[in-house]
Write an enzyme that holds these catalytic residues in place. Structure first.
Site, PDB file in Angstrom:
ATOM      1  N   LYS A  92      -0.842   0.436   4.982  1.00 25.34           N
ATOM      2  CA  LYS A  92      -0.970  -0.634   5.910  1.00 25.34           C
ATOM      3  C   LYS A  92       0.058  -0.065   6.942  1.00 25.34           C
ATOM      4  O   LYS A  92       1.423   0.056   6.731  1.00 25.34           O
ATOM      5  CB  LYS A  92      -0.356  -1.662   5.209  1.00 25.34           C
ATOM      6  CG  LYS A  92      -1.250  -2.805   4.751  1.00 25.34           C
ATOM      7  CD  LYS A  92      -0.452  -3.856   3.945  1.00 25.34           C
ATOM      8  CE  LYS A  92      -0.930  -5.128   4.361  1.00 25.34           C
ATOM      9  NZ  LYS A  92      -0.346  -6.032   3.682  1.00 25.34           N
ATOM     10  N   ILE A  93      -0.562  -0.260   8.070  1.00 29.43           N
ATOM     11  CA  ILE A  93       0.394  -0.076   9.592  1.00 29.43           C
ATOM     12  C   ILE A  93       0.337  -1.158  10.391  1.00 29.43           C
ATOM     13  O   ILE A  93      -0.583  -1.721  10.509  1.00 29.43           O
ATOM     14  CB  ILE A  93      -0.225   1.105  10.183  1.00 29.43           C
ATOM     15  CG1 ILE A  93      -0.384   2.639   9.321  1.00 29.43           C
ATOM     16  CG2 ILE A  93       0.416   1.385  11.589  1.00 29.43           C
ATOM     17  CD1 ILE A  93       0.795   3.480   9.185  1.00 29.43           C
TER      18      ILE A  93
END
Ligand code: E4P
Length: 301
Positions: A92-93
């Site tokens: 997750k960015i």
């Protein structure tokens, strides 16, 4: 629609898997910390995450902490290396890691998505609050984008002066049709008392509520999901949309009506989806009606 469970509680994940409805898991650092703290030192964070990845039938999203591209890339690689040997993992960015206007980090999320995805690491782009962000994230190489529907509803309600805990609860459904009726009524006077279209169009005060009731043309979290899906369909974009920050069963149903690829749902929302007063009443009636000759069908010989 695929369903991910939006929790780091292993018992909740296992229970939902036993219901046969889980396609993956999303977590965030706060959820994992809370779950590990509950075990009072009996398990390390690394072992705990490993366990989640092992039991999940589909991708587990794990979030980076770093606020600039190099840090996110380093952490993303590390998380992927550490845990992808036990199952499927997506990193997750945040779409825009900037913590203030113009600090130069606004595009570091996109850069990190590009770098990690070009190494074959699946990326779940998080904290997506606008269709524009979702378009750029997809272009940069996102496997998934996560629009935060509930938080967009919170934002619009707070712009209109509604207070959480007082005027609405975190899990209450946001009925935008009501809001649109109010917004239309509020411009009636303006339209009736103005002389020209230009006068109406440029009357900032008269349109104030109309503007507050939306976020740059987005009327709700579900509307945000609809707009992203529309843009992706226009261009055959392969990035999958994960409707996130879902707070109630009706919101889950509405994103399913839109044809969203995935919804990530808290355990309580999934529990709410199975309940209906008339189903329970129907079961009560069947149970009180038991016909002996019919129940004899189930007797063991
Ligand atoms: C999942 O990816 C998000 O962390 C989560 O859906 C956020 O939900 P919230 O807005 O209810 O905290």
């Amino acid at each position: 629609m695929k369903i991910f469970v939006d929790t780091a509680e292993i018992e909740e994940i296992k229970t939902a898997i036993s219901w046969g409805i889980v396609d993956g898991v999303t977590t965030n650092p706060s959820l994992i910390k809370k779950a590990v703290d509950k075990r009072q030192g009996k398990i390390t964070m690394e072992e705990y995450i490993k366990e989640i990845v092992k039991i999940s039938p589909g991708p587990v999203s794990l979030e980076v902490l770093g606020g600039n591209c190099d840090k996110m890339v380093k952490e993303g690689r590390l998380l992927y290396e550490k845990f992808s040997k036990y199952g499927k993992v997506a990193i997750k960015i945040p779409v825009n890691p900037s913590t203030q206007e113009n600090d130069g980090l606004e595009f570091d999320g996109l850069k990190a998505i590009r770098r990690l995805s070009s190494e074959g690491i699946p990326i779940n782009v998080t904290l997506v609050m606008s269709p524009e962000q979702a378009l750029l994230a997809a272009k940069a190489g996102a496997t998934y984008v996560s629009p935060f529907a509930g938080r967009v509803d919170d934002y619009i309600r707070s712009k209109m002066g509604m207070k959480i805990g007082k005027d609405f609860q975190k899990d209450s459904y946001f009925d935008t049709e009501r809001i649109q009726i109010i917004a239309e009524r509020k411009i009636d006077d303006l339209i009736n008392n103005s002389k020209s279209v230009a006068e109406i169009y440029n009357d900032a005060e008269g349109w104030k509520f109309w503007e507050l009731a939306q976020d740059n043309g987005v009327w709700s979290g579900v509307d945000l999901v609809a707009k992203i899906l529309q843009i992706y369909r226009n261009y055959g974009i392969k990035t999958e949309v994960i409707a996130a920050s879902i707070r109630n069963p009706r919101q889950a149903r509405e994103v399913a009506e839109l044809g969203v690829h995935i919804a990530t749902l808290p355990f309580e929302v999934i529990q709410g989806m199975i309940s209906h007063y008339k189903t329970t009443e129907g079961m009560r009636n069947f149970a009180s009606d038991i016909v002996p000759s019919y129940s004899a069908l189930f007797d063991q010989k």
